[in-house]
Motif scaffolding. Structure first.
Motif, mmCIF file in Angstrom:
data_model
loop_
_atom_site.group_PDB
_atom_site.id
_atom_site.type_symbol
_atom_site.label_atom_id
_atom_site.label_comp_id
_atom_site.label_asym_id
_atom_site.label_seq_id
_atom_site.Cartn_x
_atom_site.Cartn_y
_atom_site.Cartn_z
ATOM 1 N N ARG A 1 0.834 -1.203 0.000
ATOM 2 C CA ARG A 1 0.000 0.000 0.000
ATOM 3 C C ARG A 1 0.870 1.255 0.000
ATOM 4 O O ARG A 1 0.571 2.225 -0.702
ATOM 5 C CB ARG A 1 -0.905 -0.012 1.235
ATOM 6 C CG ARG A 1 -1.961 1.049 1.192
ATOM 7 C CD ARG A 1 -2.924 0.968 2.374
ATOM 8 N NE ARG A 1 -3.420 -0.374 2.575
ATOM 9 C CZ ARG A 1 -3.322 -1.045 3.727
ATOM 10 N NH1 ARG A 1 -2.743 -0.491 4.762
ATOM 11 N NH2 ARG A 1 -3.812 -2.266 3.834
ATOM 12 N N TRP B 1 2.279 1.754 -3.559
ATOM 13 C CA TRP B 1 1.270 2.282 -4.482
ATOM 14 C C TRP B 1 0.955 3.737 -4.175
ATOM 15 O O TRP B 1 0.766 4.552 -5.088
ATOM 16 C CB TRP B 1 -0.009 1.446 -4.413
ATOM 17 C CG TRP B 1 0.067 0.215 -5.235
ATOM 18 C CD1 TRP B 1 0.318 -1.052 -4.809
ATOM 19 C CD2 TRP B 1 -0.084 0.130 -6.658
ATOM 20 N NE1 TRP B 1 0.321 -1.915 -5.863
ATOM 21 C CE2 TRP B 1 0.074 -1.223 -7.023
ATOM 22 C CE3 TRP B 1 -0.341 1.068 -7.653
ATOM 23 C CZ2 TRP B 1 -0.009 -1.659 -8.327
ATOM 24 C CZ3 TRP B 1 -0.433 0.622 -8.958
ATOM 25 C CH2 TRP B 1 -0.265 -0.717 -9.287
ATOM 26 N N THR B 2 0.900 4.084 -2.902
ATOM 27 C CA THR B 2 0.610 5.467 -2.526
ATOM 28 C C THR B 2 1.728 6.398 -2.972
ATOM 29 O O THR B 2 1.472 7.472 -3.532
ATOM 30 C CB THR B 2 0.410 5.574 -1.002
ATOM 31 O OG1 THR B 2 -0.658 4.699 -0.621
ATOM 32 C CG2 THR B 2 0.093 6.981 -0.584
ATOM 33 N N THR C 1 1.029 9.142 -5.835
ATOM 34 C CA THR C 1 1.170 10.549 -5.469
ATOM 35 C C THR C 1 2.247 11.220 -6.303
ATOM 36 O O THR C 1 2.080 12.355 -6.766
ATOM 37 C CB THR C 1 1.494 10.681 -3.975
ATOM 38 O OG1 THR C 1 0.478 10.014 -3.217
ATOM 39 C CG2 THR C 1 1.564 12.128 -3.555
#
Length: 113
Positions: free
Chosen positions: A37, A40-41, A45
């Motif tokens: 996670r 991916w963040t 971003t």
């Protein structure tokens, strides 16, 4: 647990060891999910800030602004693109710092306007 040799305590010990091993496996799975996670963040971003910086640089190029303004936006976008690459490779802490630096460069470019 009467101390008799025929008492059945081995099953309890084996059961608790199996439970502890399962808990450890669950913790590892949660840690891997948290890491996925975070990757991916950071990558998402970084990509979004890269696109925003490039769009701002193109908009500033079309107006009468000092040349330093679109250059700062493009430079900040490049830094955010590097952060997206690092984030996708699992270097999320470095990616976070690069994202902060990229946004600061873009904000600095906005001050020159």
């Amino acid at each position: 647990m009467s101390g008799r040799p025929d008492s059945d305590t081995d099953g309890e010990i084996e059961g608790s060891e199996a439970t502890a091993a399962q808990d450890e496996a669950d913790d590892l799975a949660e840690g891997e999910e948290d890491a996925r996670r975070a990757r991916w963040t950071a990558a998402g971003t970084g990509a979004a800030l890269t696109l925003a910086g490039l769009a701002a640089a193109l908009l500033r190029l079309t107006r009468s602004a000092p040349a330093l303004v679109p250059a700062a936006y493009a430079g900040g976008a490049a830094i955010c693109a590097a952060a997206a690459v690092l984030g996708s490779r699992g270097r999320t802490r470095r990616a976070l710092w690069l994202l902060i630096a990229g946004v600061m460069v873009m904000a600095l470019g906005d001050q020159f306007d």
